[in-house]
Motif scaffolding. Structure first.
Motif, PDB file in Angstrom:
ATOM      1  N   TYR A 401       0.829  -1.198   0.000  1.00  0.00           N
ATOM      2  CA  TYR A 401       0.000   0.000   0.000  1.00  0.00           C
ATOM      3  C   TYR A 401       0.870   1.257   0.000  1.00  0.00           C
ATOM      4  CZ  TYR A 401      -4.643  -1.971   0.359  1.00  0.00           C
ATOM      5  OH  TYR A 401      -5.816  -2.597   0.077  1.00  0.00           O
ATOM      6  N   SER A 402       0.263   2.363  -0.384  1.00  0.00           N
ATOM      7  CA  SER A 402       0.952   3.646  -0.381  1.00  0.00           C
ATOM      8  C   SER A 402       1.241   4.075   1.054  1.00  0.00           C
ATOM      9  CB  SER A 402       0.082   4.702  -1.065  1.00  0.00           C
ATOM     10  OG  SER A 402      -1.070   4.967  -0.276  1.00  0.00           O
ATOM     11  N   GLY A 403       2.092   5.085   1.190  1.00  0.00           N
ATOM     12  CA  GLY A 403       2.418   5.597   2.516  1.00  0.00           C
ATOM     13  C   GLY A 403       1.209   6.134   3.243  1.00  0.00           C
ATOM     14  N   LEU A 404       0.213   6.602   2.524  1.00  0.00           N
ATOM     15  CA  LEU A 404      -1.006   7.097   3.158  1.00  0.00           C
ATOM     16  C   LEU A 404      -1.731   5.981   3.900  1.00  0.00           C
ATOM     17  CD1 LEU A 404      -3.610   9.461   1.538  1.00  0.00           C
ATOM     18  CD2 LEU A 404      -4.385   7.407   2.665  1.00  0.00           C
ATOM     19  N   HIS A 405      -1.710   4.761   3.353  1.00  0.00           N
ATOM     20  CA  HIS A 405      -2.536   3.683   3.895  1.00  0.00           C
ATOM     21  C   HIS A 405      -1.845   2.847   4.957  1.00  0.00           C
ATOM     22  CE1 HIS A 405      -5.852   4.192   1.004  1.00  0.00           C
ATOM     23  NE2 HIS A 405      -6.513   3.540   1.922  1.00  0.00           N
ATOM     24  N   GLY A 406      -0.536   2.711   4.920  1.00  0.00           N
ATOM     25  CA  GLY A 406       0.144   2.033   6.004  1.00  0.00           C
ATOM     26  C   GLY A 406      -0.310   0.610   6.234  1.00  0.00           C
ATOM     27  N   GLU A 407      -0.738   0.317   7.472  1.00  0.00           N
ATOM     28  CA  GLU A 407      -1.012  -1.054   7.899  1.00  0.00           C
ATOM     29  C   GLU A 407      -2.422  -1.505   7.497  1.00  0.00           C
ATOM     30  OE1 GLU A 407       1.420  -1.666  11.893  1.00  0.00           O
ATOM     31  OE2 GLU A 407       0.136   0.085  11.971  1.00  0.00           O
TER      32      GLU A 407
END
Length: 552
Positions: A401-407
């Motif tokens: 996932y992108s850095g916005l979505h994380g875990e």
């Protein structure tokens, strides 16, 4: 309790983290929508009495960054005696009034009292499938103001003294196309904030209110010290970056690192859009906080003190500080653009900390209609996974996932086929070539969704569809994000931003997400690594010869 009692402070701080995680687990296990319980498009957190982040659970980093701002908005709107009482729960989603993101992301927050003293807030945020508006799913690329995007909730009291406020509940139910899913997700959120509040009350009884408040303050001071230590080791100077976007606009940022603070200046950017890609100032601050964390101490805990050395400058009325009544349904693409722009600005000066560009898009894919087996309305809401950039010493990760979505997680094919009117014909790494370098970028994915019923609709919001992820230190650019619609009559269409596109039974929605950028000159990649790439399907034998000069 003496402030030198570091053991009690540490116990309370770790207890807060456990409580935030327990809230997350409770919400995950009781929510009705797969976007919450499978994808984990949600976040939980605890703030102090003034709305400063004290601890956060797992989930989306950009969501966790919303919660403290939402609490402070509730505090500002309910400032009279008796406005905030034990047992109350407030609801907000309006980006122009503390909701920060878009109307689909709903925040619930509950004040926590120890006796008569307000000591903390518990909070959560999750994506709701539908909050009204001009299209199913509430996200329209044609929206020109926020009134077209759904029901606005501005710090409204949802539960008063432990009892639901019936008119508010009726309004919520009347303003969604999926009331059963709304109620299921709502009560999951209520259970989470109530459970967390109960745990905090137990903590104050065990250690005392003064010790509890002191522990939060100590933890925030520690977060500030960690950030200052990291900034002291960062390069100092004033760095500027401008980048062409898919729509032809140019975004600009200036980042100043002084050794004691990081100043992000985004004032020189386009005016707010007539469409739904605007970002609130709070949303821009969240993006800058994510970038700040990435370049300082990404592994350390995050709280209100962490971001004291960060200053964000914006200009009201611009794309990154939009004013009412700006539409913000697809805010997330410009939030991630801000985040990526800051990282790109600093990457050349901090190559030991930062990789090349990643696919940097939420790649929001929304498919809805009537399930052919059950007759129920469904809405699939799926952020997609893609490739991350290569970095010094290692290849980029694939299918992340992108850095916005994380875990968060992608929705399993079995869930998609059971809950939605779709077949998942295939999911594999995207075979389009790109992201070459001494250390290559990770691969994106290709997913084929086959439509099972007529009058199904597609909405999507992808950026980096024209301007690919950037290479670093001589690495090649990655590949773009986009959707192909393969009609059953043989026609093919390409889309990146579209809403309400009608599909018929047998049509295929092919998602392609990008490869990350490469790091370093491709000529420096080891021959064995190139041969492994060919064996793993990352490039062909002909490409190995052309790009890397290696015969396979």
């Amino acid at each position: 309790m003496s402030r030198t009692d570091i053991f009690t402070l540490e116990i309370i701080q770790n207890s807060l983290q456990a409580i935030a995680d327990e809230m997350f687990a409770a919400m995950r296990k009781t929510a009705m929508s797969p976007i919450i319980y499978e994808v984990l498009d949600m976040g939980t957190g605890i703030t102090d009495a003034q709305g400063q982040m004290a601890s956060s659970g797992s989930g989306i980093p950009a969501f966790v960054g919303v919660l403290d701002k939402a609490v402070r908005c509730v505090l500002a709107q309910h400032s009279q005696p008796g406005d905030i009482e034990p047992g109350d729960i407030f609801i907000t989603n309006d980006p122009h009034n503390g909701g920060v993101t878009h109307l689909n992301d709903v925040v619930l927050t509950m004040p926590v009292f120890a006796g008569d003293r307000l000591v903390a807030w518990t909070a959560n945020i999750a994506h709701w499938n539908d909050v009204g508006g001009m299209v199913p799913g509430s996200l329209s690329t044609d929206a020109t103001d926020i009134f077209q995007e759904g029901l606005r909730l501005t710090g409204v009291k949802l539960i008063s003294g432990g009892k639901p406020v019936r008119p508010v509940m009726q309004i919520l139910r009347a303003n969604t196309r999926m009331p059963d899913f709304m109620e299921g997700d709502l009560w999951a959120g209520i259970a989470a904030v109530r459970g967390g509040a109960g745990r905090i009350v137990e903590l104050t009884r065990k250690y005392g209110v003064d010790a509890f408040v002191a522990a939060i303050g100590d933890f925030m001071d520690h977060g500030e010290r960690v950030s200052h230590h990291a900034l002291a080791d960062a390069p100092r100077g004033r760095f500027t970056m401008e980048e062409l976007q898919d729509d032809g606009q140019t975004f600009r940022v200036t980042v100043e690192l002084t050794g004691k603070e990081m100043i992000v200046d985004l004032c020189d950017n386009p005016a707010q859009a007539s469409g739904p890609t605007n970002l609130s100032r709070d949303g821009t601050i969240v993006a800058a906080q994510m970038a700040f964390k990435a370049v300082t101490a990404p592994q350390a805990a995050t709280n209100g003190g962490t971001f004291r050395p960060l200053k964000v400058l914006t200009k009201p009325g611009t794309l990154f500080d939009a004013r009412m009544p700006a539409a913000e349904g697809f805010y997330f693409e410009n939030l991630i653009r801000v985040y990526d722009l800051i990282l790109r600005c600093l990457a050349a000066h901090m190559p030991e900390r930062l990789p090349a560009g990643n696919f940097a898009s939420v790649c929001a894919t929304i498919i809805g209609g009537v399930h052919p087996d059950t007759g129920r309305v469904f809405t699939l809401v799926e952020p997609e996974i893609g490739g991350w950039g290569g970095e010094a010493g290692r290849d980029g990760n694939s299918a992340m996932y992108s850095g916005l979505h994380g875990e968060t997680y992608n929705c399993p094919a079995e869930i998609c086929e059971a809950r939605y009117g779709l077949y998942v014909d295939g999911m594999a790494l995207n075979d389009e070539p790109g992201g070459h370098g001494q250390y290559r970028g990770g691969r994106g994915i290709r997913i084929d969704y086959r439509v099972r019923a007529d009058d199904t609709f597609l909405t999507c919001g992808y950026t980096r569809s024209q301007v690919p992820p950037w290479g670093l230190a001589g690495g090649r650019d990655g590949t773009p994000n986009y959707i192909e619609v393969l009609r059953k009559d043989g026609r093919s269409e390409r889309h990146a931003m579209v809403s309400g596109l009608m599909l018929q039974q047998g049509d295929v929605i092919r998602v392609r997400t990008g490869a990350g950028g490469g790091y370093g000159d491709p000529a420096s990649r080891s021959p064995e690594a190139v041969r492994d790439d060919v064996r793993n399907g990352y490039l062909s034998a002909a490409q190995a010869r052309e790009i890397y000069g290696v015969t396979v």
